[in-house]
Design an enzyme around this catalytic site. Structure first.
Site, PDB file in Angstrom:
ATOM      1  N   GLU A  17      30.786  46.047 -43.897  1.00  0.00           N
ATOM      2  CA  GLU A  17      29.533  46.091 -44.656  1.00  0.00           C
ATOM      3  C   GLU A  17      28.542  45.086 -44.113  1.00  0.00           C
ATOM      4  O   GLU A  17      28.869  43.920 -43.902  1.00  0.00           O
ATOM      5  CB  GLU A  17      29.828  45.807 -46.135  1.00  0.00           C
ATOM      6  N   TYR A  49      21.670  47.645 -50.178  1.00  0.00           N
ATOM      7  CA  TYR A  49      20.379  48.087 -50.709  1.00  0.00           C
ATOM      8  C   TYR A  49      19.842  46.898 -51.468  1.00  0.00           C
ATOM      9  O   TYR A  49      20.447  46.447 -52.435  1.00  0.00           O
ATOM     10  CB  TYR A  49      20.693  49.265 -51.625  1.00  0.00           C
ATOM     11  N   HIS A  77      24.233  52.095 -49.341  1.00  0.00           N
ATOM     12  CA  HIS A  77      24.290  51.629 -50.718  1.00  0.00           C
ATOM     13  C   HIS A  77      23.089  52.188 -51.480  1.00  0.00           C
ATOM     14  O   HIS A  77      22.017  52.412 -50.920  1.00  0.00           O
ATOM     15  CB  HIS A  77      24.251  50.102 -50.767  1.00  0.00           C
ATOM     16  N   TYR A 148      36.528  45.917 -59.810  1.00  0.00           N
ATOM     17  CA  TYR A 148      36.537  44.467 -60.006  1.00  0.00           C
ATOM     18  C   TYR A 148      37.935  43.989 -60.385  1.00  0.00           C
ATOM     19  O   TYR A 148      38.309  44.020 -61.562  1.00  0.00           O
ATOM     20  CB  TYR A 148      35.512  44.079 -61.081  1.00  0.00           C
ATOM     21  N   LYS A 168      33.335  56.375 -63.806  1.00  0.00           N
ATOM     22  CA  LYS A 168      32.787  56.598 -62.462  1.00  0.00           C
ATOM     23  C   LYS A 168      33.665  57.562 -61.670  1.00  0.00           C
ATOM     24  O   LYS A 168      33.159  58.440 -60.954  1.00  0.00           O
ATOM     25  CB  LYS A 168      32.633  55.264 -61.725  1.00  0.00           C
TER      26      LYS A 168
END
Length: 293
Positions: A17, A49, A77, A148, A168
């Site tokens: 990333e 982003y 992103h 997370y 999600k």
């Protein structure tokens, strides 16, 4: 390659990333980094982003360049921040027309100076809504979402955080990419809890190699993750020696990653901070050798 396809065959999925630089010198450093890292054949390179969508156009531009010039799959992103549904769909259309087939769908952080996330008028409030929007309008897109291991700082309870992740996934996410962590036990417990909740998507650990103690301290202050005392002690003892800090960070990351590989993770997602030296050392140590191409 779509995110939905990467982990199906059992092939280990390495991804990295990066973030859009603020100036031309940053661009030059970034592309030197990418030229080094794409030689390890990552499944994709993701581009962030900026806060409030400040780099939304640059994200598409960089992803386009990564695919055309570096011949590596890109993942853009994408957040809900500051946009109506119509603006979000327009951005997705632009990304699709640029050949971007993967999206990392995130709610996004509240704008600077605000403590809570407030959606734009006519906008979205949750990442799960963004996943739904993508699936409804661009069903062929690969979609990654955030997880997370140590619980999202805004979550009321660990169970509420897990339920949000399940929404999600149920909305159509293909894989879960975790926030950085340094204690693997948090990841293992998170993986178990996901399985118990019926979350059946690949869970990819997010790794950030430590290259400088002060920099990682700033990052850790924003993400509420545990910083193991033994690691902190070693870094504090070397706080006047940047080279020693780098070596400690690389050594720790190699051991952390090897343990995760032994535990059967389907891939790893590296937050490289637009630099290649630490990741190259780690990748080589783990046997992910550069291509001659």
């Amino acid at each position: 390659m779509r995110i939905s396809e990467i982990y199906r065959s059992g092939t280990f999925g390495l991804s990295v990333e990066i973030f859009p630089p603020k100036n031309e010198s940053g661009d030059a450093e970034l592309f030197r980094t990418l030229e080094e890292l794409v030689r390890y054949k990552p499944a994709f390179v993701s581009c962030t982003y900026g806060a409030g969508g400040s780099t939304s156009k640059r994200t598409i531009e960089l992803c386009n360049t990564i695919q055309k010039d570096l011949h590596s799959t890109a993942t853009a992103h994408f957040t809900c921040v500051g946009s109506t549904r119509e603006q979000l769909v327009d951005w997705l259309k632009e990304a699709s027309e640029a050949g971007i087939g993967n999206i990392m769908a995130l709610r996004g952080d509240p704008p600077k100076g605000e403590e809570t996330f407030i959606p734009a008028d006519g906008g979205l409030k949750y990442a799960s809504e963004l996943v739904t929007l993508i699936r409804e309008n661009f069903p062929e897109m690969g979609i990654g979402v955030a997880g997370y291991p140590e619980v999202h700082p805004e979550a009321l309870t660990p169970q509420a955080d897990l339920e949000n992740l399940k929404r999600k996934v149920d909305a159509g996410a293909d894989a879960i990419y975790t926030q950085l962590f340094f204690n693997n036990q948090h990841f293992y417990r998170f993986r178990e809890r996901c399985a118990q909740a019926g979350i059946d998507r690949p869970i990819i650990p997010g790794i950030m190699p430590i290259t400088e103690y002060r920099r990682i301290q700033r990052i850790m202050s924003m993400c509420s993750s545990e910083f193991p005392a033994e690691l902190v002690g070693r870094l504090e003892a070397a706080q006047d020696d940047l080279e020693a800090q780098f070596e400690i960070g690389v050594e720790y990351a190699i051991a952390q990653c090897q343990e995760l590989i032994d535990a059967g993770v389907p891939g790893m997602h590296f937050y490289v901070l637009n630099r290649s030296q630490a990741c190259k050392r780690i990748f080589d140590a783990l046997g992910w050798h550069e291509s001659e191409a």
